[in-house]
Design a protein around this motif. Structure first.
Motif, PDB file in Angstrom:
ATOM      1  N   LYS A  95      77.740  -8.339 -24.205  1.00 10.24           N
ATOM      2  CA  LYS A  95      78.851  -8.631 -23.300  1.00 10.24           C
ATOM      3  C   LYS A  95      79.224  -7.443 -22.415  1.00 10.24           C
ATOM      4  O   LYS A  95      80.307  -7.416 -21.828  1.00 10.24           O
ATOM      5  CB  LYS A  95      80.078  -9.082 -24.103  1.00 10.24           C
ATOM      6  N   LYS A  96      78.337  -6.444 -22.335  1.00  7.54           N
ATOM      7  CA  LYS A  96      78.640  -5.260 -21.532  1.00  7.54           C
ATOM      8  C   LYS A  96      77.508  -4.951 -20.561  1.00  7.54           C
ATOM      9  O   LYS A  96      76.336  -5.073 -20.912  1.00  7.54           O
ATOM     10  CB  LYS A  96      78.907  -4.052 -22.436  1.00  7.54           C
ATOM     11  N   ILE A  97      77.904  -4.559 -19.338  1.00  5.46           N
ATOM     12  CA  ILE A  97      76.954  -4.176 -18.296  1.00  5.46           C
ATOM     13  C   ILE A  97      77.256  -2.745 -17.886  1.00  5.46           C
ATOM     14  O   ILE A  97      78.425  -2.379 -17.686  1.00  5.46           O
ATOM     15  CB  ILE A  97      77.060  -5.104 -17.065  1.00  5.46           C
ATOM     16  N   ASN A  98      76.228  -1.931 -17.746  1.00  4.28           N
ATOM     17  CA  ASN A  98      76.396  -0.532 -17.351  1.00  4.28           C
ATOM     18  C   ASN A  98      76.103  -0.322 -15.874  1.00  4.28           C
ATOM     19  O   ASN A  98      75.122  -0.853 -15.352  1.00  4.28           O
ATOM     20  CB  ASN A  98      75.432   0.341 -18.165  1.00  4.28           C
ATOM     21  N   VAL A  99      76.949   0.446 -15.186  1.00  4.74           N
ATOM     22  CA  VAL A  99      76.696   0.835 -13.795  1.00  4.74           C
ATOM     23  C   VAL A  99      76.979   2.327 -13.647  1.00  4.74           C
ATOM     24  O   VAL A  99      77.626   2.935 -14.496  1.00  4.74           O
ATOM     25  CB  VAL A  99      77.577   0.030 -12.803  1.00  4.74           C
ATOM     26  N   LYS A 100      76.506   2.917 -12.531  1.00  3.01           N
ATOM     27  CA  LYS A 100      76.720   4.353 -12.306  1.00  3.01           C
ATOM     28  C   LYS A 100      78.179   4.665 -11.991  1.00  3.01           C
ATOM     29  O   LYS A 100      78.714   5.684 -12.427  1.00  3.01           O
ATOM     30  CB  LYS A 100      75.820   4.846 -11.171  1.00  3.01           C
ATOM     31  N   SER A 101      78.809   3.820 -11.176  1.00  2.00           N
ATOM     32  CA  SER A 101      80.198   4.070 -10.782  1.00  2.00           C
ATOM     33  C   SER A 101      80.946   2.748 -10.652  1.00  2.00           C
ATOM     34  O   SER A 101      80.648   1.951  -9.763  1.00  2.00           O
ATOM     35  CB  SER A 101      80.270   4.840  -9.467  1.00  2.00           C
ATOM     36  N   THR A 102      81.911   2.521 -11.539  1.00  4.36           N
ATOM     37  CA  THR A 102      82.701   1.297 -11.456  1.00  4.36           C
ATOM     38  C   THR A 102      83.627   1.320 -10.237  1.00  4.36           C
ATOM     39  O   THR A 102      83.938   0.270  -9.670  1.00  4.36           O
ATOM     40  CB  THR A 102      83.540   1.101 -12.735  1.00  4.36           C
ATOM     41  N   LEU A 103      84.078   2.517  -9.812  1.00  2.00           N
ATOM     42  CA  LEU A 103      84.941   2.608  -8.624  1.00  2.00           C
ATOM     43  C   LEU A 103      84.180   2.194  -7.376  1.00  2.00           C
ATOM     44  O   LEU A 103      84.675   1.414  -6.550  1.00  2.00           O
ATOM     45  CB  LEU A 103      85.505   4.018  -8.469  1.00  2.00           C
TER      46      LEU A 103
END
Length: 450
Positions: free
Chosen positions: A68-76
């Protein structure tokens, strides 16, 4: 649109994508976005958001993997890209408000009044920075007619950055004063920073300006160079939007406002009387949106003053009742002057009026001078005693007439004690200070302490 930014199959199973950045709220069916700031990390609240019903959590460089989790470099950056796509796809007319003071009050006034007759989205609280503005923008819906947003800053370039995201159809500059002055050398530098909004208003758009402000000509010259329409408001006789008459009835007022060659009248409650500049600015925005002829005389009825912006709270303290005028959300020289005048005009015996003031923060090298100058306005007002809480505000306290000096307070308990011991039944205490002084949080606690 989020799927266009993130190519992840986990998004395929979610219909009607909605974003949340608050793990504490009901997140059923939403996607939680873990924003990372200087003093907080949204990643830490992902599990709580999922527990509260979120379908997925998008996190920044997290090592906490799950289905249920997705990783990205920058959520902002993801949030900003998403908000820009929402903005581009929206047919709503967007209004962006900036200025040294009055932004939130004007945004609330416009938002609350417009939403009675139109589908309107307006930013909650003071969502006016690089985190808050995109969060507000993603709340735009397909049927939204008007979006009302505020843009804040504490240094050069921030308004340019934020107004490029929103690309407003209408911009408003309320006034210029020493707010967030620590990063500027002069008032002119603050005005230049505020003027950045002018360069990002859409082609053939409108800028609404305060004709009474000393930087009106500076702003209007820039607007003319950028081929923008200019609508002015104020007391000045040449203002496009101007108060012409005020008529008192039992519990309200009828205000008559000149708009070009026409005069409109509106009924307002007594609590709105001190906000005439905001009313005029609201009318100016309505004119720029071409709805001035459609709004009715009750347009400003039922407006609720936001918490911390002058709302009155009544508390039982032992056997007595005490009135707290909550101005504790923020403070700068212009807003303090406004609050003092409003308090002075309150139809109450001066012996039943008290003030508790905290520091005006982020004034940099101007801090001492501006706190000393604030004493002039306070000394003119009619009230019984002044209490202060903070460091710079003692400069103000020392310039107050001796008979009006109360106490210098140093703790929450001391503040609670003056409410308990120094105030009598029916007394009014106006509390004002910058948000970071803690007075806002202390004021929120008063009800639970007695």
């Amino acid at each position: 649109m989020l799927k266009e930014i993130i190519n992840n199959k986990k998004l395929d199973r979610i219909k009607n994508l909605k974003i949340s950045t608050n793990s504490r709220e009901q997140n059923k069916g939403k996607i939680f976005l873990g924003i990372k700031g200087k003093s907080f990390n949204g990643n830490d609240f992902a599990d709580k958001a999922l527990k509260n019903g979120a379908k997925l959590a998008i996190l920044q460089n997290s090592k906490n993997y799950s289905k249920k989790k997705i990783n990205v470099k920058s959520t902002l950056k993801l949030l900003i890209k998403f908000s820009q796509k929402i903005r581009i796809s929206s047919n709503a007319s967007q209004v962006a408000i900036t200025g040294s003071s009055g932004k939130t009050s004007l945004k609330e006034l416009l938002g609350q009044c417009l939403q009675k007759n139109y589908s309107t989205t307006f930013s909650k609280n003071s969502f006016n920075n690089k985190f808050g503005l995109p969060i507000s923008l993603i709340n735009l819906k397909k049927d939204t007619t008007y979006g009302i947003f505020e843009i804040g800053m504490d240094k050069k370039g921030e308004i340019d950055y934020l107004s490029k995201i929103i690309k407003p159809d209408v911009g408003v500059i309320t006034n210029i004063s020493y707010a967030h002055a620590k990063n500027f050398k002069s008032l002119l530098d603050i005005a230049k920073a505020k003027s950045e909004i002018i360069f990002n208003i859409r082609k053939n758009g409108t800028i609404v300006l305060n004709k009474d402000d000393k930087f009106f000509d500076f702003f209007s010259n820039l607007a003319n160079k950028n081929n923008l329409n200019i609508i002015s408001f104020g007391k000045h006789k040449n203002s496009n939007i101007r108060l012409s008459k005020l008529k008192k009835s039992t519990k309200s007022y009828i205000i008559y406002i000149d708009v070009a060659s026409k005069t409109f009248n509106f009924k307002i409650n007594n609590n709105l009387l001190p906000y005439l500049d905001n009313i005029l600015a609201s009318i100016a925005v309505c004119k720029s949106l071409n709805i001035i002829d459609k709004i009715k005389s009750n347009f400003f009825s039922n407006y609720k003053i936001p918490s911390g912006r002058g709302n009155i709270k009544k508390f039982n303290v032992g056997s007595k009742k005490v009135n707290i005028i909550d101005e504790s959300y923020n403070s700068n020289p212009l807003s303090l002057n406004f609050s003092i005048k409003k308090f002075d005009n309150l139809k109450v015996n001066p012996n039943k009026k008290f003030m508790l003031l905290g520091d005006m923060l982020e004034l940099g090298k101007f801090s001492k001078k501006l706190h000393i100058e604030a004493a002039k306005d306070i000394n003119k007002a009619k009230f019984k005693k002044l209490f202060v809480y903070g460091n710079y505000i003692t400069e103000t306290f020392n310039k107050i007439r001796t008979q009006k000096r109360g106490k210098i307070l140093k703790s929450t308990n001391e503040i609670l004690n003056i409410i308990k011991n120094d105030l009598n039944n029916g007394d009014f205490l106006m509390i004002k200070g910058s948000n970071s002084t803690g007075l806002n949080q202390i004021t929120k606690q008063i009800g639970s302490k007695f």
